[in-house]
Design an enzyme around this catalytic site. Sequence first.
Site, PDB file in Angstrom:
ATOM      1  N   ASP A   6      18.624  25.924  50.334  1.00  0.00           N
ATOM      2  CA  ASP A   6      18.945  24.636  50.957  1.00  0.00           C
ATOM      3  C   ASP A   6      18.303  23.511  50.153  1.00  0.00           C
ATOM      4  OD1 ASP A   6      19.537  22.539  52.638  1.00  0.00           O
ATOM      5  OD2 ASP A   6      17.904  23.004  54.045  1.00  0.00           O
ATOM      6  N   ASN A   8      18.737  20.081  50.862  1.00  0.00           N
ATOM      7  CA  ASN A   8      18.538  18.788  51.538  1.00  0.00           C
ATOM      8  C   ASN A   8      17.871  18.879  52.908  1.00  0.00           C
ATOM      9  OD1 ASN A   8      20.586  19.977  52.905  1.00  0.00           O
ATOM     10  ND2 ASN A   8      21.958  18.211  52.887  1.00  0.00           N
ATOM     11  N   ASP A  10      18.556  20.439  55.688  1.00  0.00           N
ATOM     12  CA  ASP A  10      19.263  20.568  56.971  1.00  0.00           C
ATOM     13  C   ASP A  10      19.281  22.023  57.460  1.00  0.00           C
ATOM     14  OD1 ASP A  10      21.083  21.717  55.279  1.00  0.00           O
ATOM     15  OD2 ASP A  10      22.787  20.465  55.861  1.00  0.00           O
ATOM     16  N   ASP A  14      23.290  25.370  50.295  1.00  0.00           N
ATOM     17  CA  ASP A  14      24.362  24.507  49.798  1.00  0.00           C
ATOM     18  C   ASP A  14      24.556  24.676  48.284  1.00  0.00           C
ATOM     19  OD1 ASP A  14      22.172  22.911  48.750  1.00  0.00           O
ATOM     20  OD2 ASP A  14      21.938  22.180  50.816  1.00  0.00           O
ATOM     21  N   ASP A  83      35.745  33.689  46.759  1.00  0.00           N
ATOM     22  CA  ASP A  83      36.272  34.574  47.791  1.00  0.00           C
ATOM     23  C   ASP A  83      37.663  34.073  48.145  1.00  0.00           C
ATOM     24  OD1 ASP A  83      36.190  36.548  49.931  1.00  0.00           O
ATOM     25  OD2 ASP A  83      34.011  36.278  49.851  1.00  0.00           O
ATOM     26  N   ASP A 184      39.563  39.172  50.072  1.00  0.00           N
ATOM     27  CA  ASP A 184      39.130  39.643  51.388  1.00  0.00           C
ATOM     28  C   ASP A 184      40.196  40.535  52.043  1.00  0.00           C
ATOM     29  OD1 ASP A 184      37.051  39.260  53.527  1.00  0.00           O
ATOM     30  OD2 ASP A 184      38.769  38.495  54.636  1.00  0.00           O
ATOM     31  N   GLU A 242      38.682  43.660  48.288  1.00  0.00           N
ATOM     32  CA  GLU A 242      37.907  44.290  49.351  1.00  0.00           C
ATOM     33  C   GLU A 242      38.895  45.128  50.149  1.00  0.00           C
ATOM     34  OE1 GLU A 242      35.306  43.633  53.341  1.00  0.00           O
ATOM     35  OE2 GLU A 242      37.240  42.730  53.025  1.00  0.00           O
ATOM     36  N   HIS A 313      27.383  41.008  52.520  1.00  0.00           N
ATOM     37  CA  HIS A 313      27.100  40.200  53.723  1.00  0.00           C
ATOM     38  C   HIS A 313      27.587  40.879  54.998  1.00  0.00           C
ATOM     39  CE1 HIS A 313      31.155  39.634  52.501  1.00  0.00           C
ATOM     40  NE2 HIS A 313      31.445  39.121  53.675  1.00  0.00           N
ATOM     41  N   ASP A 314      28.214  42.032  54.894  1.00  0.00           N
ATOM     42  CA  ASP A 314      28.749  42.718  56.074  1.00  0.00           C
ATOM     43  C   ASP A 314      27.950  43.956  56.457  1.00  0.00           C
ATOM     44  OD1 ASP A 314      30.864  40.953  56.261  1.00  0.00           O
ATOM     45  OD2 ASP A 314      32.233  42.210  55.098  1.00  0.00           O
TER      46      ASP A 314
HETATM   47  O1  ISL Z   1      35.484  45.893  60.642  1.00  0.00           O
HETATM   48  C1  ISL Z   1      35.758  46.668  59.705  1.00  0.00           C
HETATM   49  C2  ISL Z   1      36.292  47.999  59.945  1.00  0.00           C
HETATM   50  O2  ISL Z   1      35.225  48.880  60.249  1.00  0.00           O
HETATM   51  C3  ISL Z   1      35.440  46.252  58.368  1.00  0.00           C
HETATM   52  O3  ISL Z   1      35.697  47.196  57.413  1.00  0.00           O
HETATM   53  C4  ISL Z   1      36.183  44.990  58.025  1.00  0.00           C
HETATM   54  O4  ISL Z   1      37.508  45.246  57.777  1.00  0.00           O
HETATM   55  C5  ISL Z   1      35.565  44.371  56.839  1.00  0.00           C
HETATM   56  O5  ISL Z   1      34.227  44.195  57.138  1.00  0.00           O
HETATM   57  C6  ISL Z   1      36.242  43.072  56.487  1.00  0.00           C
HETATM   58  O6  ISL Z   1      35.338  42.156  55.959  1.00  0.00           O
HETATM   59  C7  ISL Z   1      35.802  40.949  55.435  1.00  0.00           C
HETATM   60  O7  ISL Z   1      36.729  40.285  56.264  1.00  0.00           O
HETATM   61  C8  ISL Z   1      36.263  39.800  57.507  1.00  0.00           C
HETATM   62  C9  ISL Z   1      34.927  39.064  57.419  1.00  0.00           C
HETATM   63  O8  ISL Z   1      34.380  38.940  58.698  1.00  0.00           O
HETATM   64  C10 ISL Z   1      33.949  39.770  56.523  1.00  0.00           C
HETATM   65  O9  ISL Z   1      32.777  39.023  56.379  1.00  0.00           O
HETATM   66  C11 ISL Z   1      34.642  40.012  55.213  1.00  0.00           C
HETATM   67  O10 ISL Z   1      33.797  40.530  54.231  1.00  0.00           O
HETATM   68  C12 ISL Z   1      37.317  38.878  58.027  1.00  0.00           C
HETATM   69  O11 ISL Z   1      37.627  37.895  57.081  1.00  0.00           O
HETATM   70 CA    CA Z   2      21.735  22.000  53.038  1.00  0.00          CA
END
Ligand code: ISL
Ligand code: CA
Length: 533
Positions: A6, A8, A10, A14, A83, A184, A242, A313-314
């Site tokens: 970050d 600034n 907040d 960013d 992305d 995605d 993905e 991130h998932d």
């Molecule tokens: O929920 C799932 C099935 O078990 C996951 O495999 C899912 O399909 C996957 O995590 C998809 O991820 C991506 O698309 C999502 C988003 O929330 C995630 O952050 C992203 O990486 C929807 O856009």
């Molecule tokens: Ca910021």
Amino acid sequence: PRSFMDSNGDGIGDLKGIMLKLDYLKELGVDCIWLSPIYDSPCDDNGYDIRDYYAILDEYGTMEEFDQLLEELHQRDMKLIMDLVVNHTSDEHPWFQEALKIPNSKYKEYYFFQKSKDQNPPNNWTSFFSGSAWNYYEELDEWALHLFSKKQMDLNWDNEKVRKDIHKMIRWWLNKGVDGFRLDVINYISKREGLPQGNETIGKLMGYYGVENYYYGPNLHKYLQEIRAEAFEPYGAFSVGETPGVGMEMSKLLTADYRKELDMVFSFDHLETPGHVRFDDYEYDLNYLKEYYINWMEHYGNACWMSLFYENHDNPRMISKVSKNNLHREQLAKLLAMIQFTLKGTPFIFQGQEIGSVNKNFRTMEDLRDVESIRLYQELLTTVSPDKAFKEVLSGSRDHARTPMQWSNKKNGGFTEGTPWIYTDEDYKEWNVESQLGNENSVLYFYKKLIGLRKEHKALIYGDFEAVHKKKKDRFTYFRKLGNEVFYIECNLSSHSIKRYSSIQGYELVLSNYNTLANELRPYEANLYKLST
Ligand code: ISL
Ligand code: CA
């Protein structure tokens, strides 16, 4: 981006913050950065719900700052991957808004709107974020499909106008000079015609109904080849899809170079051991990771190239998956790095992985931000106690990986002067970038050394893979060979000491997570040797 740096105060990461850290990334040896969505969005799902594909989210900065970031990256000889979230848009996207408001709008055909014969949704498909995959719109007396949150509306890729608009948008970013995209849930874009009822058995098994109608839909290859020809190919752009749930054989069809679809995919079958899902409370057995990698190394073929990753991130942090109490944290972090950087493929690391980050000690549900966690908690409350529900959410919450980068031992780990947008614990006081930069034995340096070794020795990138002692439990041992260059990798996958099997005469030790050798292989020991010439 929200949790990287970050600039600034907040409390939200960013673009300027990212720019402040480019030298750090360059030093580490990073060649390319992938940014999770930074487009304008109401952020119902952390930006994976895009309102305007041609604008930057205010909280992250401006388009001028984006251009500057891209320039700064290119000046450092680094690349940028954006992305690309095109399976769905935000319900606040003008296309969807117009579809709702203007009678006979062409944008109604951009989505899946359907009437239902009764009070129930048009079919039994479920959303990945709990409940039905359909949302009802009173103004039209129709339902619209959303595989993810109620604010992420699935686009109808069978409509050529949708495809054309998306190709145009991709070219717009490529014209700016971005180097490629991470696509995605791209294997979900083609849905089986008529959106048939989901199979009950598959639904129960997978935990989601309807998946067999879109995990790998009828026109997927056609649409991917089209994107490639219309947008990626003319710019020489890179693509990684993905693709949850596709498996190796389908991954081959998606990535074989002569098929001209994607360059790589992220396959997820190694992130949980068989029989488990992310929200289960269990410990991951690394023997499965070994089995998985040997299988892919031996069978993915020369026309395909693999992505190598454990975190994003998932997902919760890999160290915590293997050891709930993070025992042997440092050795385990280095062992995972050793495997990731000595296999054949392209390693992707997720921010914080390079300092050995682990899951967070969230205190209550109020500490969590992710829509998936929150919706799951609400759903669980209908059957179990709040304590049990919270515990289950914690086992798999995506928020474990979404807390601020730990830059230093100062307030908020040096991430912000203000109040961070999400809770974090006190782990940063000990585990942070600054302290690891001052210690040549740190996890961070281990990553740096591995990245350096790959750049120096082509055998570690392109060399043939040859596993030995394949059937021996708890050990993962293999060669990488290219011409005269031979590397040998020896790993103990368990938290106890095991006997050394191989003779290492004639080999010199290049890198070890214990620095010096012993008679046995100690917990999570990982050694890299090079054949002396
Ligand atoms: O929920 C799932 C099935 O078990 C996951 O495999 C899912 O399909 C996957 O995590 C998809 O991820 C991506 O698309 C999502 C988003 O929330 C995630 O952050 C992203 O990486 C929807 O856009
Ligand atoms: Ca910021």
